[in-house]
Write a protein that holds these residues in place. Structure first.
Motif, PDB file in Angstrom:
ATOM      1  N   ARG A  53       0.835  -1.203   0.000  1.00  0.00           N
ATOM      2  CA  ARG A  53       0.000   0.000   0.000  1.00  0.00           C
ATOM      3  C   ARG A  53       0.866   1.248   0.000  1.00  0.00           C
ATOM      4  NH1 ARG A  53      -5.317  -2.018   2.915  1.00  0.00           N
ATOM      5  NH2 ARG A  53      -5.699  -3.598   1.334  1.00  0.00           N
ATOM      6  N   GLY A  54       0.246   2.368  -0.339  1.00  0.00           N
ATOM      7  CA  GLY A  54       0.944   3.644  -0.400  1.00  0.00           C
ATOM      8  C   GLY A  54       1.356   4.133   0.969  1.00  0.00           C
ATOM      9  N   PRO A  55       2.150   5.208   1.028  1.00  0.00           N
ATOM     10  CA  PRO A  55       2.663   5.721   2.303  1.00  0.00           C
ATOM     11  C   PRO A  55       1.553   6.154   3.253  1.00  0.00           C
ATOM     12  CG  PRO A  55       3.297   7.144   0.467  1.00  0.00           C
ATOM     13  CD  PRO A  55       2.632   5.949  -0.114  1.00  0.00           C
ATOM     14  N   SER A  56       0.424   6.582   2.738  1.00  0.00           N
ATOM     15  CA  SER A  56      -0.677   7.008   3.605  1.00  0.00           C
ATOM     16  C   SER A  56      -1.632   5.856   3.903  1.00  0.00           C
ATOM     17  CB  SER A  56      -1.441   8.156   2.951  1.00  0.00           C
ATOM     18  OG  SER A  56      -2.036   7.692   1.755  1.00  0.00           O
ATOM     19  N   GLY A  57      -1.257   4.641   3.475  1.00  0.00           N
ATOM     20  CA  GLY A  57      -2.120   3.481   3.689  1.00  0.00           C
ATOM     21  C   GLY A  57      -3.146   3.304   2.590  1.00  0.00           C
TER      22      GLY A  57
END
Length: 121
Positions: A53-57
């Motif tokens: 997943r991306g850095p922000s979830g």
């Protein structure tokens, strides 16, 4: 998606081209090719695992182009709704054609069987 090597009875390896996708159905389109053959194109949207997943979830997805040549299977898939969870089994294919700007190609999953999937991927 998987491409694997399987051992035969004699111990030699055989290359196997297999695709197994479970994801959300999207963007069905039936096209008649210059040869007269009908092709159902669609996408299967697959969520990546939590570790990807991306850095922000945020959820990341892979959108995979697929096609079906078998008219019976294509008619069944055409009755399904966008967003439905589906399971598609088949092979990877690279198709070539001539476009207005010259030769073109794409890799897509060629579905040999498909069904509605009843549980979460």
């Amino acid at each position: 998606m998987s491409t694997s090597t399987k051992a035969t009875a004699q111990g030699a390896s055989t290359i196997v081209n297999e695709v197994h996708l479970i994801g959300r159905l999207s963007g069905r389109e039936t096209r008649v090719l210059p040869s007269g053959a009908e092709l159902l194109s669609f996408r299967v949207i697959v969520d990546r695992p939590a570790r990807d997943r991306g850095p922000s979830g945020s959820v990341r997805v892979d959108t995979l182009d697929c096609c079906v040549w078998q008219s019976r299977l294509a008619r069944r898939i055409e009755t399904w709704d966008d967003g439905e969870l589906v399971e598609v089994n088949g092979v990877l294919r690279r198709r070539f054609w001539h476009s207005g700007s010259g030769p073109a190609s794409r890799v897509e999953g060629e579905g040999r069987s498909a069904r509605r999937h009843t549980s979460s991927p």
